[in-house]
Design an enzyme around this catalytic site. Structure first.
Site, PDB file in Angstrom:
ATOM      1  N   ARG A   1       0.885  -1.177   0.000  1.00 13.50           N
ATOM      2  CA  ARG A   1       0.000   0.000   0.000  1.00 13.50           C
ATOM      3  C   ARG A   1       0.912   1.212   0.000  1.00 13.50           C
ATOM      4  O   ARG A   1       1.672   1.425   0.952  1.00 13.50           O
ATOM      5  CB  ARG A   1      -0.924  -0.008   1.219  1.00 13.50           C
ATOM      6  CG  ARG A   1      -1.665   1.301   1.385  1.00 13.50           C
ATOM      7  CD  ARG A   1      -2.818   1.235   2.351  1.00 13.50           C
ATOM      8  NE  ARG A   1      -3.953   0.545   1.758  1.00 13.50           N
ATOM      9  CZ  ARG A   1      -5.198   0.586   2.234  1.00 13.50           C
ATOM     10  NH1 ARG A   1      -5.459   1.288   3.331  1.00 13.50           N
ATOM     11  NH2 ARG A   1      -6.179  -0.056   1.640  1.00 13.50           N
TER      12      ARG A   1
ATOM     13  N   HIS B   1      -7.177   0.876  -6.686  1.00 14.18           N
ATOM     14  CA  HIS B   1      -7.403   0.009  -5.520  1.00 14.18           C
ATOM     15  C   HIS B   1      -8.078  -1.282  -6.012  1.00 14.18           C
ATOM     16  O   HIS B   1      -9.241  -1.554  -5.714  1.00 14.18           O
ATOM     17  CB  HIS B   1      -8.286   0.742  -4.505  1.00 14.18           C
ATOM     18  CG  HIS B   1      -8.308   0.115  -3.140  1.00 14.18           C
ATOM     19  ND1 HIS B   1      -7.520  -0.968  -2.788  1.00 14.18           N
ATOM     20  CD2 HIS B   1      -9.040   0.408  -2.030  1.00 14.18           C
ATOM     21  CE1 HIS B   1      -7.758  -1.297  -1.529  1.00 14.18           C
ATOM     22  NE2 HIS B   1      -8.680  -0.486  -1.054  1.00 14.18           N
TER      23      HIS B   1
ATOM     24  N   GLN C   1     -10.023  -3.931  -3.731  1.00 15.23           N
ATOM     25  CA  GLN C   1     -11.361  -3.545  -3.296  1.00 15.23           C
ATOM     26  C   GLN C   1     -12.404  -3.911  -4.351  1.00 15.23           C
ATOM     27  O   GLN C   1     -13.515  -4.317  -4.042  1.00 15.23           O
ATOM     28  CB  GLN C   1     -11.406  -2.034  -3.024  1.00 15.23           C
ATOM     29  CG  GLN C   1     -12.735  -1.548  -2.483  1.00 15.23           C
ATOM     30  CD  GLN C   1     -13.059  -2.103  -1.105  1.00 15.23           C
ATOM     31  OE1 GLN C   1     -12.258  -1.990  -0.197  1.00 15.23           O
ATOM     32  NE2 GLN C   1     -14.232  -2.706  -0.950  1.00 15.23           N
TER      33      GLN C   1
ATOM     34  N   ASP D   1     -17.086   7.062  -2.282  1.00 11.79           N
ATOM     35  CA  ASP D   1     -15.876   6.970  -1.458  1.00 11.79           C
ATOM     36  C   ASP D   1     -15.672   8.347  -0.811  1.00 11.79           C
ATOM     37  O   ASP D   1     -16.333   9.326  -1.187  1.00 11.79           O
ATOM     38  CB  ASP D   1     -14.701   6.596  -2.375  1.00 11.79           C
ATOM     39  CG  ASP D   1     -13.388   6.329  -1.630  1.00 11.79           C
ATOM     40  OD1 ASP D   1     -13.422   6.176  -0.391  1.00 11.79           O
ATOM     41  OD2 ASP D   1     -12.331   6.294  -2.289  1.00 11.79           O
TER      42      ASP D   1
ATOM     43  N   CYS E   1     -16.278   1.558  -0.107  1.00  8.50           N
ATOM     44  CA  CYS E   1     -15.126   0.737   0.270  1.00  8.50           C
ATOM     45  C   CYS E   1     -14.808   0.846   1.763  1.00  8.50           C
ATOM     46  O   CYS E   1     -14.177  -0.035   2.323  1.00  8.50           O
ATOM     47  CB  CYS E   1     -13.919   1.115  -0.576  1.00  8.50           C
ATOM     48  SG  CYS E   1     -13.374   2.825  -0.380  1.00  8.50           S
TER      49      CYS E   1
ATOM     50  N   ARG F   1     -13.495  -8.721   1.224  1.00  4.41           N
ATOM     51  CA  ARG F   1     -12.062  -8.485   1.028  1.00  4.41           C
ATOM     52  C   ARG F   1     -11.278  -9.755   1.400  1.00  4.41           C
ATOM     53  O   ARG F   1     -10.328 -10.134   0.730  1.00  4.41           O
ATOM     54  CB  ARG F   1     -11.582  -7.300   1.896  1.00  4.41           C
ATOM     55  CG  ARG F   1     -12.152  -5.941   1.513  1.00  4.41           C
ATOM     56  CD  ARG F   1     -11.638  -5.470   0.168  1.00  4.41           C
ATOM     57  NE  ARG F   1     -10.195  -5.407   0.124  1.00  4.41           N
ATOM     58  CZ  ARG F   1      -9.447  -4.392   0.571  1.00  4.41           C
ATOM     59  NH1 ARG F   1     -10.036  -3.321   1.069  1.00  4.41           N
ATOM     60  NH2 ARG F   1      -8.133  -4.426   0.484  1.00  4.41           N
TER      61      ARG F   1
HETATM   62  N1  NVA Z   1      -9.810   6.647  -1.807  1.00  6.91           N
HETATM   63  C1  NVA Z   1      -9.525   6.211  -0.477  1.00  6.91           C
HETATM   64  C2  NVA Z   1      -9.769   4.744  -0.330  1.00  6.91           C
HETATM   65  C3  NVA Z   1      -9.523   4.206   1.052  1.00  6.91           C
HETATM   66  C4  NVA Z   1      -9.731   2.734   1.161  1.00  6.91           C
HETATM   67  C5  NVA Z   1      -8.081   6.564  -0.124  1.00  6.91           C
HETATM   68  O1  NVA Z   1      -7.213   6.389  -0.992  1.00  6.91           O
HETATM   69  O2  NVA Z   1      -7.836   7.028   0.973  1.00  6.91           O
HETATM   70  N1   CP Z   2     -11.295  -0.227   2.009  1.00  5.11           N
HETATM   71  C1   CP Z   2     -10.051  -0.295   2.507  1.00  5.11           C
HETATM   72  O1   CP Z   2      -9.076  -0.525   1.766  1.00  5.11           O
HETATM   73  O2   CP Z   2      -9.974  -0.130   3.838  1.00  5.11           O
HETATM   74  P1   CP Z   2      -8.642   0.057   4.718  1.00  5.11           P
HETATM   75  O3   CP Z   2      -8.056   1.393   4.361  1.00  5.11           O
HETATM   76  O4   CP Z   2      -9.121  -0.008   6.129  1.00  5.11           O
HETATM   77  O5   CP Z   2      -7.688  -1.045   4.389  1.00  5.11           O
END
Ligand code: NVA
Ligand code: CP
Length: 304
Positions: free
Chosen positions: A104, A131, A134, A219, A259, A288
């Site tokens: 990540r 992502h 997801q 989101d 998500c 997930r």
């Molecule tokens: N768009 C959000 C998704 C979090 C799971 C982010 O990147 O923070």
């Molecule tokens: N949806 C998602 O990726 O959640 P987290 O940021 O908690 O991993």
């Protein structure tokens, strides 16, 4: 066999995606029957997190344990990655010691660089651009609740962000129509949209996107790394909340997804999020686990 990575959904064919979703549903059933697999006995998943996570960390770590393997949490704060050791060197070293890596990170290029120097499969666990994990869970959730997404109408309401880009790729692979409603200036990447052809439309009016939709998703307005833009974004996205009123334009059996984490009262109303006759977010979050187990099984098949 050549090592396969999962950096975006486009690393899979439509058929492979379908196969992973079917296996995810099967693994979910097996788990509910108390039946476990041990395909990953003695295997280790390296998990590099440069951003926070609840779902992603818990699902990967629990998933590996449930398949007989283990997972290693690596944060830049505690590794040499945080002190400037090159990604290429880190990839070469880490991938000689573990069997799979999930990352990540911020820039998508980091993932590509890591994958280019890795001996083992690399999974995108969220970048600023995509992502895809997801989306595996979201597609599984739609299939479970409403059947095949092919030919359906999906509405994305909100930021043209990493999740939105992965919805665009999902539209290509699953052959659904995707209508994206975002404020001016917050559109998804034009090249990613163009690659999807006629299937994807970008509009600036949420009602236009949601009308007759089978599936509505949103989101947060400010993603991780955009915290300083929160105030400006809250203003820009003022009319983009998904709530019962907006959902009334969708098909009567439309589902709502997010998500998570959600900001109640911003991109989604608390009432809609909690209305389990429409909102499938808790199944989506659970999936997930199952979807990523199926993904890891799939990638493992291509490992030396
Ligand atoms: N768009 C959000 C998704 C979090 C799971 C982010 O990147 O923070
Ligand atoms: N949806 C998602 O990726 O959640 P987290 O940021 O908690 O991993």
């Amino acid at each position: 066999m050549a090592t396969r990575h999962f950096l975006t959904l486009m690393d899979l064919s439509s058929e492979e995606l379908k196969q992973i979703i079917e296996r995810a549903i099967e693994l979910k059933t097996l788990r509910s029957q108390g039946i476990t697999t041990d395909l990953f006995r003695g295997k280790v998943l390296g998990m590099i997190f440069e951003k926070s996570s609840t779902r992603t960390r818990v699902s990967f770590e629990a998933g590996m344990a449930q398949m007989g393997g283990s997972a290693l949490f690596l944060s830049p704060r505690d590794t040499q990655l945080g002190r400037g050791e090159p990604i290429e060197d880190s990839a070469r070293v880490i991938s000689r010691m573990v069997d799979m890596v999930m990352i990540r990170t911020f820039g998508h290029k980091t993932l590509e660089l890591f994958a280019a120097h890795s001996r083992v499969p690399v999974i995108n666990a969220l970048s600023d651009s995509y992502h895809p994990c997801q989306l595996l869970a979201d597609i599984q959730t739609f299939v479970e609740h409403r059947g095949s997404p092919s030919g359906k109408v999906v509405a994305w309401v909100g930021d043209g962000n990493n999740m939105c880009h992965s919805y665009i790729n999902a539209a290509r692979l699953c052959d659904f129509e995707l209508r994206i409603a975002c404020p001016q200036g917050y559109e998804p990447d034009a090249e990613i949209v163009a690659a999807a052809g006629d299937r994807v439309k970008v509009v600036h009016n949420p009602v236009e996107a949601v009308r007759t939709a089978d599936w509505v998703s949103t989101d947060v307005w400010a993603s991780m790394g955009q915290e300083t833009e929160q105030q400006v974004r809250t203003k820009a996205f003022d009319n983009f909340q998904v709530n019962h009123e907006l959902m009334s334009y969708a098909k009567s059996n439309a589902v709502f997804m997010h998500c998570l984490p959600a900001h109640r009262g911003e991109e989604v109303s608390a009432e809609l999020l909690e209305d389990e006759s429409i909102s499938v977010v808790w199944d989506e979050a659970e999936n997930r686990l199952h979807a990523q187990k199926a993904l890891m099984e799939f990638l493992q098949e291509y490992s030396a």
